[in-house]
Write an enzyme that holds these catalytic residues in place. Sequence first.
Site, PDB file in Angstrom:
ATOM      1  N   HIS A   1       0.872  -1.167   0.000  1.00  0.00           N
ATOM      2  CA  HIS A   1       0.000   0.000   0.000  1.00  0.00           C
ATOM      3  C   HIS A   1       0.911   1.218   0.000  1.00  0.00           C
ATOM      4  O   HIS A   1       1.714   1.404   0.936  1.00  0.00           O
ATOM      5  CB  HIS A   1      -0.917  -0.003   1.219  1.00  0.00           C
ATOM      6  CG  HIS A   1      -1.962  -1.073   1.158  1.00  0.00           C
ATOM      7  ND1 HIS A   1      -2.430  -1.737   2.274  1.00  0.00           N
ATOM      8  CD2 HIS A   1      -2.628  -1.611   0.100  1.00  0.00           C
ATOM      9  CE1 HIS A   1      -3.335  -2.633   1.909  1.00  0.00           C
ATOM     10  NE2 HIS A   1      -3.469  -2.571   0.599  1.00  0.00           N
TER      11      HIS A   1
ATOM     12  N   GLU B   1       2.135  -5.546  10.526  1.00  0.00           N
ATOM     13  CA  GLU B   1       1.747  -4.139  10.589  1.00  0.00           C
ATOM     14  C   GLU B   1       2.737  -3.462  11.538  1.00  0.00           C
ATOM     15  O   GLU B   1       2.831  -3.820  12.713  1.00  0.00           O
ATOM     16  CB  GLU B   1       0.319  -4.001  11.113  1.00  0.00           C
ATOM     17  CG  GLU B   1      -0.719  -4.775  10.315  1.00  0.00           C
ATOM     18  CD  GLU B   1      -1.184  -4.024   9.080  1.00  0.00           C
ATOM     19  OE1 GLU B   1      -0.890  -2.813   8.975  1.00  0.00           O
ATOM     20  OE2 GLU B   1      -1.853  -4.645   8.216  1.00  0.00           O
TER      21      GLU B   1
ATOM     22  N   GLU C   1     -19.507 -69.881   5.820  1.00  0.00           N
ATOM     23  CA  GLU C   1     -19.364 -69.324   4.466  1.00  0.00           C
ATOM     24  C   GLU C   1     -18.081 -68.515   4.460  1.00  0.00           C
ATOM     25  O   GLU C   1     -18.059 -67.353   4.869  1.00  0.00           O
ATOM     26  CB  GLU C   1     -20.596 -68.487   4.111  1.00  0.00           C
ATOM     27  CG  GLU C   1     -21.873 -69.335   4.106  1.00  0.00           C
ATOM     28  CD  GLU C   1     -23.158 -68.507   3.979  1.00  0.00           C
ATOM     29  OE1 GLU C   1     -23.061 -67.307   3.662  1.00  0.00           O
ATOM     30  OE2 GLU C   1     -24.242 -69.078   4.189  1.00  0.00           O
TER      31      GLU C   1
ATOM     32  N   GLU D   1     -23.220 -63.294  -3.018  1.00  0.00           N
ATOM     33  CA  GLU D   1     -22.968 -64.738  -2.853  1.00  0.00           C
ATOM     34  C   GLU D   1     -21.818 -65.096  -3.784  1.00  0.00           C
ATOM     35  O   GLU D   1     -21.903 -64.925  -5.001  1.00  0.00           O
ATOM     36  CB  GLU D   1     -24.223 -65.537  -3.213  1.00  0.00           C
ATOM     37  CG  GLU D   1     -25.461 -65.152  -2.413  1.00  0.00           C
ATOM     38  CD  GLU D   1     -25.478 -65.768  -1.025  1.00  0.00           C
ATOM     39  OE1 GLU D   1     -24.676 -66.696  -0.787  1.00  0.00           O
ATOM     40  OE2 GLU D   1     -26.302 -65.327  -0.188  1.00  0.00           O
TER      41      GLU D   1
END
Length: 1358
Positions: A108, A311, A547, A742
């Site tokens: 600035h 600043e 299973e 399955e």
Amino acid sequence: MGHIWEHLSTTLKLRVSLFLLVVSAGDARLHRTRSVEPSTEETYNKYYNYVELTERLHSLAQKYPLIANLSSIGQSVEGRELWVMRITEEPNRDTPGKPKFKYVGNMHGDETVSRQVLVYLVEYLLSKYGDDPRITELVNTTDIYIMPSMNPDGFEKSKEGDCNGDSGGRNNAKNKDLNRNFPDQFDGAPVDPENIPEVMAVVSWIQEKKFVLSGNLHGGTVVASYPFDDSASHQRQGLYSQSEDDSLFRYLALVYAQNHSVMKTGQPYCPEALSESFKDGITNGAQWYDVPGGMQDYNYLYGNCMEITMELSCCKYPPATELHKEWDLNRESLIAYMEKVHIGVRGYVKEAVDGAALSNVSIMVAGIHHNLTTGKYGDYYRLLLPGTYNITAVAPGYASMTVNSVQVIGGKATELNFTLAPVVSVAASSIPVNIMSVPSTSHPNISTTNSSKSSQTVVVPSSGKKNTTAPVNQPIQPQEFRHHNYADMELFLRKYNSEFPSITHLYSIGHSVEGRQLYVMVISDNASVHEHGEPEFKYVANMHGNEVVGRELMLNLIEYLCHNYGTDPEVTELVSNTRIHIMPSMNPDGYEVAEEGHNSTYKGRNNSNNFDLNRNFPDQFTTITDPRQPETIAVMNWLKSIPFVLSANLHGGSLVVNYPFDDDRDGLIHYSPSPDDEVFKHLARAYSQENSLMHKGHPCEDLFPDEYFEDGITNGAQWYIVPGGMQDWNYLNTNCFEVTIELGCYKYPMAKELPKYWEENRRALLKFIHQVHTGIKGTISDNGDGTGIPNATISVEGIDHNITTAHTGDYWRLLVPGTYSITASAHGYKPVTIYATVPKDRVEVVDFRLTRLHSDSNGQPLSGPQPTQNPSEREFQSLIKELSLGQGLEQLVRSTATENTFRYRPSRELPSVMTGFKNNFPEITTLHSLGHSVEFRTIWALEISDKPKDPEPSEPKIRFVAGIHGNAPVGTELLLEFAAFLCINYGKNPVITRLINETRIFIVPSVNPDGREQAIEKQCTSTQGLTNANGKDLDTDFFGNASQRVVEPQPETRAMMNFIRDKAFTLSVALDGGSLVATYPYDKPVQTVENEGTLKYLASVYANNHPKMHLGDTGCSNSGQMGNIPDGVMRAAERQSHMGSMKDFSMDFGHCPEITVYTGCCLFPPAEQLSTLWMENKKALLSMLVEVHKGVRGVVRDKSGKPIVGAIIVLNGGVRLFTSEGGYFHALLAPGNHNIEAVADGYQQQRQKVVVSSYEAANSIIIEFDMDNSIFGLPREFVVASAAASMTALVVTACIIWCVCAAKSNHQKDGFHRLRQHRDDYDDEIRLTSMGSKKSLLAHEFQDESESEEETLYANKI
């Protein structure tokens, strides 16, 4: 935004061409000035204009040519050079190994201190080099770039002494604020790059140099500000916008501030803002004020560089006489900050074959979602705070490499080099070479994880010939196939978790009946936590113990993903963008008894209690009467805790993908579609199409020759009915879509068959995971502050199935390709509907920003009196939110374990226990004697608060009560332990301490001590001790109206009634036994319950934080309470209706909601079970302490600010409560929108609308009353004038009558006397009638309106 970047690119190219001309001219000017003698030493008493600045910098560059080089990176709008002084050893060449640092000043133009201070810094570094060891080392090891002025045009316009910037030099010559015109993460690129050549030059410079650390120097106050500078909502100020490196940025800002004698105080005392302060002299940018398009955020997000903004002075352009002071204030800060460019980790990344440097390699730090990339020499510099980190180098075409446990210490950076092996090469005749990615490090305690477990063969080209065909890298396949028993599986999982810690996380969700762990392996790039925006996927196998193919495939999949991450693109993409949960065995007990090679037997199918786990979940059509099994409970809790999106349940016995629904209302075998039938068919086909045998649709021709499934998929109920199945429960109760796969006709095939199963299913398993990345996904956030909204709803028009957002507002909604109308809604927000088109095979991102109801267009609250919040209140609100979302409450439970040997304490011990609390914790406890039992035992209440002797009417009061039935003493022991837990952790655990500081907690452990003395341990159903010494069930003795009571209340009842009425409680929780359920008012048989939504919600909060209760399966055969109770919550009268309950009295006369929690089926279980019961209820009890701070609270006052005590607060037109001392009120309400009315004598009625959230602290409101200026609905002035006129007329009329009457005869007076007598009798009648009306009103006021004659008759019939 693409066209903007295209324009940016074009502009940059133009700037580069211009820059070549500028440099040529600049070189000529530089050459001319070299004949000039160097200027004198710095005087610190004047500002340099552009010409003087140029001469000064040229002079210094000429004087120190071995360490200084001056160049321009571009020009301003008016053609001034943007000078940069480079200071380092050998400044005219790039030398690897030195991190780049920069300072930029005067961005600035009217903020000028930085411009001069940076010139002084240049002179200081150059002049001290060789004399000062600290400066010499800094210059030798750092590539320093200093730009004194980024806005030279603005400086020329500014005026010395202008502290506020009134002269207009802030912006550039095109009136553009340079610190609002960088590409922004929320707003995109600037729209007019031609007007900001300064910004374009700096952007190009940042991209070229790959700076490591930077400072942007400004003026206007004294503080160090760090990213982020803005937020998505662009709230003007007060919103902390946190970056991924927030802790690091705070540290860097503190380095500057703490070396600045003014800044570190945090009190700059700037004339324009005398009260402005900054803790420790630092601030988050957006929290200070919103800066979109700022340079510091651009550096961090797009430039590899950490930058903060300093600043330097209150006055932007102070007199030159102040410059020496400013230099002295900032000199040490400037140097100390530069030195921090050397912290963290640094090193090189090279190619394994020829050692070439690899640029643009991503350096990733686990847990910090911000990466940087290597420079052109393969060098990188990753700033980090001291600690231990896992760091990964990732580059396309190379095997990524992770180095674990990298130790970062204070001071100089840890050196860590990477060598990456290519995964694809181009070759004709080639030589195979074995290569591994190997780190090189200076630290001895660093372990390495390669993305590939073993050495892999890569191909390097031989000399002479070239071939354009690139052989594709072949993924590493599982090498060992066998059946794993539980011990073998456990070791396998632990092994892979140990070998691949950067992408795996092993945890257990619970135990089987026989105590085996239900293990889950997570595979992801950040495996231990849910990442915002990353979907959660799961595979569950071996639900039926016999299973087994799925169990082995899951172990194969874990091996495959781990070994191929970083080398195989598909695996790397999946693991990096998905959190994959794999449960190899849901039924480990069943597996252990199943037998290899058996297909038709049921041995091992069920769990150890012989229940089929896939018939054990709550069902939408059928009541499941089997007791819920521990495996089922563990899975249900697991699915509720993680926002799963997609899942598959792996079975065996056929070859097909089965999708919901699995049953239907009629229990018949026919197609039972879900609302997402098309999505499920798409998901099922995604798997079956990759398994060629499955896709043919004739799975088991030897076993079931007539069975056919088109495309290898089937609707569950069309195949056969499965009530209580897991896949339907997933879909109906969570956000997760699950199918059942399955995998083969043989349930337990021989081990030699396993490689075939892997080969048949490998592609399908991966393809199915990909499906989690289809449909739509995004974030639903608050338009006001940008935060994500949890539990928001996503609905799709035409599909009657909604999903909800996760804790940070992210969501995923699976959909087939097409265009949809999507609506996002949430409690307290305006719904938003948009159209979205879902593409094929990828996800469409659809974000929503919702605006709160009763707010303006920017999402801010409407005007009106608003309570002010101090930082402590905001911090407490954040705590409540943290405890209400995610794992906040669970983490609190885990972090606050207390040791105790549980036992039942008889009533005679209770006085010493209670006084023990008072004696050991006098600062936070006080003891109240509420009264005595029939046998004169004291009924105690323990109060826990940070100020137990002070009133503090603004704090909510919560009451915990137990032992109203003496034969159910579990609640007594739980509350005594709860009290000990709170007291012991006060001052030690910050969360417990804060909850106690903000709450008044009352614990009544035993209402019926006489009954407790009669009860017998291990009697689960005995009524001995249920009543008090007079044989009265105390929970039928609470009547507020004398007209309803036949006899005097029991002494225990009277004590509790007085306690309930006197304390103005906000919430009450009563503990009882004999069931596993939470009940809410009323116990009496009322037809409707006002505010039922809130009461049910409060009960559900307790149930949801209990590991079993929320599942709704009581399993209490002793109480006749079997089957499923939705969410474990019911209205009390539905369980056992009766009159005169404490719960109903609390509602009607204490104006306080009370829930009753039945902690277990057994009334008086063995003492050994108390520890388990405590662990089950600890989190739920704590959740009530959190919940009491929600709802709506506020203060009622008049316009002068005077609080109004006794004002009536009406909730939603029904439930009433009264303001207490100070005008305070607090009402618990269910999440949603509510109407609040406030009524007080002499004031106008006030109304407000409030929105209550399930995870936020209570809305705080202020209700201000105006004086009621109306009488009978008419203006007060009109009524007064009319009354005055009427009175005047009445007086005149009375005078006339008196005159007439005075002229009458005596006998007329006698008649008139009798007329007056009759009139007096008439007045008496009027008065009696009036009194009767008032009496009627009073009776109505205190009558329990729900207990009408009709309802009493109804109760008698029951």
